[in-house]
Design a protein around this motif. Structure first.
Motif, short mmCIF file in Angstrom:
data_model
loop_
_atom_site.label_atom_id
_atom_site.label_comp_id
_atom_site.label_asym_id
_atom_site.label_seq_id
_atom_site.Cartn_x
_atom_site.Cartn_y
_atom_site.Cartn_z
N CYS A 176 0.84 -1.20 0.00
CA CYS A 176 0.00 0.00 0.00
C CYS A 176 0.87 1.26 0.00
N VAL A 222 0.56 6.33 -6.57
CA VAL A 222 -0.45 5.45 -5.98
C VAL A 222 -1.11 4.57 -7.04
N ALA A 227 -4.44 3.05 -1.32
CA ALA A 227 -3.96 4.29 -0.70
C ALA A 227 -4.63 4.45 0.66
N LEU A 229 -5.06 7.19 3.54
CA LEU A 229 -4.92 8.56 4.03
C LEU A 229 -4.83 8.54 5.55
N ALA A 244 -9.29 11.99 -1.39
CA ALA A 244 -9.74 10.68 -1.89
C ALA A 244 -10.02 10.73 -3.38
N LEU A 247 -6.73 10.82 -5.26
CA LEU A 247 -6.04 9.52 -5.29
C LEU A 247 -6.69 8.55 -6.26
N LEU A 248 -8.01 8.54 -6.30
CA LEU A 248 -8.71 7.65 -7.23
C LEU A 248 -8.45 8.06 -8.68
N ALA A 252 -5.39 4.97 -7.85
CA ALA A 252 -5.47 4.12 -6.67
C ALA A 252 -6.63 3.14 -6.81
N ARG A 254 -8.09 1.38 -4.20
CA ARG A 254 -9.01 1.64 -3.08
C ARG A 254 -8.41 2.72 -2.21
N VAL A 255 -9.27 3.45 -1.53
CA VAL A 255 -8.81 4.52 -0.64
C VAL A 255 -9.44 4.35 0.74
N PHE A 277 -14.51 6.45 -0.61
CA PHE A 277 -13.78 5.72 0.44
C PHE A 277 -14.25 4.28 0.53
#
Length: 329
Positions: A176, A222, A227, A229, A244, A247-248, A252, A254-255, A277
């Protein structure tokens, strides 16, 4: 130390635990962990909204711990804490320790502009003036707040409990990326990344105003990773929800968000429900039962055992440094 030995120790010694009205569930869990009954206290308000506190048992010569978190009706709860401390002090308590899982006014720790107050220092002064001999808190927004006090302050860390949750709940944790949603939380996030031996990323944000983000830049990779946070607190959740989405969009898979203090005021619940999330994980320094009914993404890590062990070690004159790297069994 096993539970039986702990119970025998606490029954032999002069220790009293009282709960304020902000988070009685956490106070009860702490008392249960120590094998103690919560002390008798009655809090009420007069018709003019003044707070009145009556300690219902003798505290003379006792080692008193008052549990009150900085949440809910913060100003009323802070005043209640101050009065409880003073009531115990003038009743000849041997020592009074304020256990404040979420420290109130912690974000007002410096002057952001001219003529702005440093309210965290004011709260520190009030606690000392009320008669507190010692403070136990968790994940202060700024560690320098400890320097506002002339009495001992133990700033406990939720990190060991967070690490335990990550390893038990996220199967791909070894690959991760730990992400700080802003520069201020970089030290906290890098500490967790180092202990997990995983990558670290940072979201740099520029603000127009204190509550308005102008733009963000992701520093780190990522893509095709989970990821996570990490931050000390979330209030209206604008920062972590924006992070979030960032990151997506950066790839990523999943966050997760892991926070020590889930304040979740204003539009926070709506924002979390709309954000991508997998889960928003918080500790129970702040009550979460009602908010969990409104947002199924919220999960809670119980930190009552950390606070209980800090109380036990403080009472018996032992170091609490063990708790910075271990979760009590």
């Amino acid at each position: 130390m096993d539970a039986k030995s702990l119970l025998q120790l606490t029954k032999r010694t002069n220790i009293k635990i009282f709960s304020g009205s902000s988070h009685q569930d956490l106070s009860q869990k702490i008392a249960d962990r120590l094998g103690l009954e919560l002390g008798k206290v009655v809090t009420k308000k007069f018709s003019n909204q003044e707070t009145c506190v009556e300690i219902g048992e003798s505290v003379q010569g006792e080692d008193v711990y008052i549990v009150q978190s900085g949440c809910g009706e913060i100003n009323d709860n802070l005043m209640e804490l101050l009065i409880m401390i003073n009531a115990c002090k003038i009743a000849s308590a041997g020592r009074v320790t304020a256990v404040i899982p979420c420290f109130p006014y912690a974000r007002q720790d410096k002057r952001g502009e001219s003529r702005a107050p440093i309210s965290a220092k004011l709260v520190a002064d009030m606690l000392s003036t009320a008669g507190a001999d010692h403070i136990i808190t968790m994940d202060l927004h700024a560690s320098q707040i400890q320097g506002f006090f002339d009495i001992p302050v133990d700033n406990l860390c939720a990190e060991p409990a967070v690490l335990k949750w990550i390893k038990e709940s996220i199967s791909e944790w070894r690959s991760c990326t730990i992400v700080s949603p802003d520069a201020g939380g970089a030290e906290r996030a890098t500490s967790i990344a180092d202990r997990l031996n995983v990558d670290f990323a940072l979201i740099h944000k520029e603000r127009k105003k204190a509550s308005e983000v102008d733009g963000t830049v992701l520093v780190g990779d990522v893509k095709n990773r989970v990821a996570i946070l990490v931050d000390d607190m979330a209030d209206t959740c604008g920062t972590i929800c924006h992070a979030a989405d960032k990151l997506l969009s950066a790839g990523a898979t999943r966050v997760y968000a892991i926070l020590t203090h889930g304040i979740f005021s204003g539009p926070a619940i709506t924002r979390m429900n709309s954000a991508g999330f997998e889960a928003v994980v918080v500790t129970n320094t702040v009550p979460q039962e009602g908010k969990m009914k409104l947002c199924s993404k919220i999960q809670v890590i119980d930190i009552s055992m950390i606070l209980a062990e800090a109380i036990r070690r403080t009472h018996s004159g032992k170091s609490v440094s063990y708790l910075f790297s271990h979760v009590p069994l």
